[in-house]
Design a protein around this motif. Structure first.
Motif, PDB file in Angstrom:
ATOM      1  N   LEU A  46     -12.550  -0.839   7.690  1.00 26.63           N
ATOM      2  CA  LEU A  46     -11.425   0.075   7.874  1.00 26.63           C
ATOM      3  C   LEU A  46     -11.826   1.546   7.796  1.00 26.63           C
ATOM      4  N   GLY A  47     -13.045   1.833   7.335  1.00 23.02           N
ATOM      5  CA  GLY A  47     -13.470   3.225   7.253  1.00 23.02           C
ATOM      6  C   GLY A  47     -12.843   3.990   6.107  1.00 23.02           C
ATOM      7  N   ASN A  48     -12.421   3.275   5.072  1.00 20.73           N
ATOM      8  CA  ASN A  48     -11.874   3.865   3.849  1.00 20.73           C
ATOM      9  C   ASN A  48     -12.475   3.127   2.653  1.00 20.73           C
ATOM     10  N   ARG A  49     -12.399   3.735   1.478  1.00 21.77           N
ATOM     11  CA  ARG A  49     -12.784   3.008   0.278  1.00 21.77           C
ATOM     12  C   ARG A  49     -11.577   2.196  -0.199  1.00 21.77           C
ATOM     13  N   SER A 294       0.285  -6.701  -1.078  1.00 21.19           N
ATOM     14  CA  SER A 294       0.040  -5.255  -1.008  1.00 21.19           C
ATOM     15  C   SER A 294      -1.212  -4.928  -0.194  1.00 21.19           C
ATOM     16  N   LEU A 295      -2.208  -5.815  -0.200  1.00 22.34           N
ATOM     17  CA  LEU A 295      -3.388  -5.569   0.630  1.00 22.34           C
ATOM     18  C   LEU A 295      -3.033  -5.693   2.110  1.00 22.34           C
ATOM     19  N   ALA A 296      -2.163  -6.641   2.440  1.00 22.42           N
ATOM     20  CA  ALA A 296      -1.700  -6.752   3.826  1.00 22.42           C
ATOM     21  C   ALA A 296      -1.013  -5.465   4.264  1.00 22.42           C
ATOM     22  N   GLY A 297      -0.212  -4.897   3.366  1.00 20.28           N
ATOM     23  CA  GLY A 297       0.440  -3.631   3.683  1.00 20.28           C
ATOM     24  C   GLY A 297      -0.543  -2.481   3.800  1.00 20.28           C
ATOM     25  N   LEU A 298      -1.551  -2.472   2.935  1.00 17.91           N
ATOM     26  CA  LEU A 298      -2.596  -1.436   2.997  1.00 17.91           C
ATOM     27  C   LEU A 298      -3.284  -1.455   4.361  1.00 17.91           C
ATOM     28  N   SER A 302      -2.817   1.572   6.976  1.00 23.22           N
ATOM     29  CA  SER A 302      -4.037   2.305   7.313  1.00 23.22           C
ATOM     30  C   SER A 302      -4.235   2.374   8.824  1.00 23.22           C
ATOM     31  N   GLU A 303      -3.955   1.251   9.501  1.00 18.29           N
ATOM     32  CA  GLU A 303      -4.098   1.217  10.960  1.00 18.29           C
ATOM     33  C   GLU A 303      -3.034   2.067  11.643  1.00 18.29           C
TER      34      GLU A 303
END
Length: 517
Positions: A46-49, A294-298, A302-303
Motif C-alpha cells: 500500500l505504500g504506507n506504514r 478496521s483493517l478492511a476499512g484502512l 487508503s485506496e
C-alpha cells in the motif's frame, strides 16, 4: 440506574472528563498491554506504514475485557454482593465472566439458544453462569433485564455506558505510547463503545490524528444515525461479522462518535475476508470477521484517498472465530481483493466453442468452471477467473468476450450466486413450474428446519432447496416454491410468521441463468 438513564447522565461528561476516567481505569489488573505490530507485506503493497493493534492477545481474545472490567470495578459492595448480568453471544460475555472471576462477583450471562457450543463453553470456562434464552440477541437482552430486576443484578451493557467507553479508551493510550507519529487510526464500529472510547481519548491527547470508524455495510448503524442526525434502528443486520451486528448504536456512543470521529467508511463481507487473509499472511494470526473489519476499512480508505507515506493503525479487535467459518473466508477473500471475477457466460453448443472461449481469456488462470449440457443450441457456464490487475482487468475480459459473441453477466457482487448457485449448476426443472425463489438466514438451533417446514412446507410445494453453513450462528438457505400469483399474499404472511430474515430472489440473474426453467 437503567441503561438509558446512565447514557443520559453521561451527556454531561466532557472530553476532559473522559480523559480523566480513562487514565484512572484499572483495566490492567486483568487486561494486557497488547502489541502494535507492523504489517510488513501490506505496508509494502500500500505504500504506507501499516500497524495492527493486537487485541486478540487479551486473555479472552478480545478488547471487550477492558470495558467490562472498568465498569465492574466501580460497583459498590452491595452491587458486588448481588452480582452482575449481561446479554451477549460472544466477546462481551467472555470479558464479563473473566472480570467477575477476578473481582469475585457472581456473573450471569444470557445467551441466545443459537449460540455455538464453543462460545458457551468459553464463558463457562471463565466462571460465568450461562442462561440460554431466545433465538436472537434482542430476546436474550430483554430476558436479562427481567432477571436483573428480579434478582437485583447490575446489568453490564456491552457499549453504551461511560465506564465501558472509558475502559475501551485505554487502547488509545497504548496507541500513542507505542507510536507517537500516527497519522490515521481505524476503529471498528458495532455499538460504538470502542470507537467512542478511542476517538475521545486520542482527540484530547493528539487531535491531529485522524480517527476513521469502519462499519460492515450490512450493519451500518452509525452511518444510518449520522444521516438521520440521531440513533435509528435498522430493520435487519447481516450476521457474518457478528461482533458488530448491532441494529442501533448507543445514545452516548453516538454523541461521542459524531463529535470525535473524522470519517466513517463501510466495507463488504468480501473485503473483510480479504483483510482476514492479510492479517494471517503478515502475522499468522486468525482474526474473527469483526476483528479484521478496521483493517478492511484502512485498505479501502487508503485506496480511495490515495494515501502514501502515512502511518496508519487499525485495531484487531477479536479472534473468537468458529474454525469452520474459515471455509467462507477462504472462498471469498480473493473476491474481496478484486483478484478474482465470477462470470456467467453463454456459450454456443458447437464444436470448438469452448476452445474459442478459452482463447478469449488470454491464458488467464481459471479458478472455477461449472457447466452442464442443457440443450442443442446454448450452454450457460459459471466461470471464475484469476485477476492480476483488479476491476479494470475484469472489465476488459468482459468486453473481449462480448466482442467475441459471448453474452456475459458479471456475478462477482451477486451474493446468491456466490453462496448458493455456484454449487447448483445444471439443476433445471424438467417440467413447467410457477416457481419463486427466496433466500433465508436460518438460526442454528435444533428445530429451526422443522419450524421452517411446518410453517411453509406443508402449504406450498418446495421445488428447490440448498443449505450452506460456514460455522456461523446461522445457516444460509435458498428455497424455491411453486406459487401461483394469488398465493403471494398468503405466502408473505407466513414468511412474517416464520420470523427468519428472507429475500425474494426470483429476479436474480444467476438463478435465471442456471436454475430457472
Amino acid at each position: 440506574m437503567s441503561e438509558v438513564t446512565q447514557a443520559r447522565a453521561a451527556e454531561f461528561l466532557s472530553g476532559a472528563d473522559y480523559l480523566r476516567e480513562t487514565l484512572r481505569a484499572p483495566v490492567y489488573e486483568v487486561a494486557l498491554v497488547t502489541p502494535l505490530q507492523d504489517m510488513e507485506r501490506l505496508s509494502k503493497r500500500l505504500g504506507n506504514r501499516i500497524q495492527i493493534k493486537r487485541e486478540d492477545r487479551q486473555p479472552v481474545h478480545s478488547f471487550k475485557l477492558r470495558g467490562a472490567y472498568n465498569m465492574m470495578s466501580q460497583l459498590n459492595a452491595a452491587q458486588r454482593q448481588a452480582g452482575v448480568i449481561a446479554a451477549s453471544a460472544g466477546n462481551h460475555a467472555q470479558g464479563l465472566a473473566l472480570s467477575a472471576r477476578q473481582l469475585d462477583v457472581k456473573a450471569v450471562i444470557v445467551m441466545p439458544r443459537t449460540t455455538p457450543d464453543i462460545k458457551v463453553e468459553a464463558v463457562k470456562s471463565f466462571g460465568g453462569e450461562v442462561v440460554l434464552h431466545g433465538s436472537n440477541f434482542d430476546e436474550a437482552k430483554t430476558y436479562a433485564i427481567e432477571l436483573a430486576e428480579k434478582h437485583q443484578f447490575t446489568f453490564i451493557p456491552p457499549f453504551d455506558h461511560p465506564a465501558v467507553i472509558a475502559g475501551q479508551g485505554t487502547i488509545g493510550i497504548e496507541l500513542v505510547q507505542q507510536n507517537g507519529h500516527l497519522d490515521y487510526v481505524f476503529v471498528p464500529v458495532g455499538g460504538g463503545g470502542l470507537a467512542a472510547g478511542v476517538s475521545v481519548l486520542l482527540k484530547q491527547l493528539m487531535p491531529e490524528i485522524k480517527i476513521i470508524g469502519v462499519e460492515a455495510e450490512d450493519s451500518a448503524c452509525l452511518r444510518a444515525a449520522l444521516d438521520a442526525g440521531e440513533p435509528v434502528t435498522l430493520d435487519q443486520v447481516g450476521q457474518f461479522a457478528d461482533g458488530v451486528a448491532v441494529k442501533r448504536i448507543g445514545d452516548e456512543t453516538f454523541r461521542l462518535c459524531q463529535q470525535y470521529l473524522d470519517d466513517v467508511i463501510t466495507v463488504s463481507s468480501d473485503e473483510i475476508c480479504a483483510a482476514v487473509k492479510d492479517i494471517f499472511e503478515d502475522t499468522r494470526a486468525i482474526a474473527e470477521p469483526s476483528g479484521a473489519l478496521s483493517l478492511a476499512g484502512l485498505k479501502k480508505y487508503s485506496e480511495q484517498h490515495q494515501l502514501k507515506g502515512q502511518q496508519l493503525a487499525s485495531i484487531l479487535s477479536g479472534a473468537n472465530l468458529n474454525f469452520h467459518g474459515l471455509r467462507y473466508v477462504s472462498e471469498r477473500c480473493e473476491l474481496g481483493e478484486k483478484r478474482e471475477g465470477l462470470l456467467a457466460v453463454t456459450v454456443p453448443e458447437r464444436p470448438g466453442a469452448f476452445l474459442d472461449f478459452c482463447h478469449l481469456l488470454g491464458g488467464r488462470a481459471v479458478t472455477e468452471f461449472n457447466y452442464r449440457y442443457n440443450d442443442d443450441t446454448l450452454a450457460n457456464v459459471f466461470v471464475g477467473i484469476r485477476l492480476l490487475q483488479g476491476q479494470d482487468e475484469l472489465e476488459s475480459i468482459i468486453s473481449d468476450l462480448r466482442k467475441g459473441g459471448y453474452p456475459v453477466v458479471d456475478l462477482s457482487d451477486d451474493e446468491m450466486a456466490k453462496v448458493h448457485v455456484r454449487y447448483m449448476i445444471g439443476g433445471r426443472p424438467s417440467k413447467p413450474l410457477q416457481e419463486r425463489l427466496y433466500s433465508f438466514e436460518f438460526p442454528e438451533y435444533p428445530g429451526a428446519l422443522l419450524k421452517f417446514l411446518t410453517t411453509l412446507g406443508t402449504h406450498w410445494n418446495i421445488s428447490l432447496f440448498n443449505y450452506r453453513n460456514h460455522g456461523a450462528d446461522y445457516g444460509r438457505v435458498l428455497c424455491g416454491f411453486e406459487l401461483e400469483e394469488h398465493d403471494l399474499l398468503s405466502f408473505t404472511s407466513h414468511l412474517r410468521e416464520l420470523g427468519y430474515q428472507w429475500k425474494d430472489e426470483t429476479g436474480n440473474p444467476a438463478y435465471q441463468f442456471f436454475l430457472a426453467q
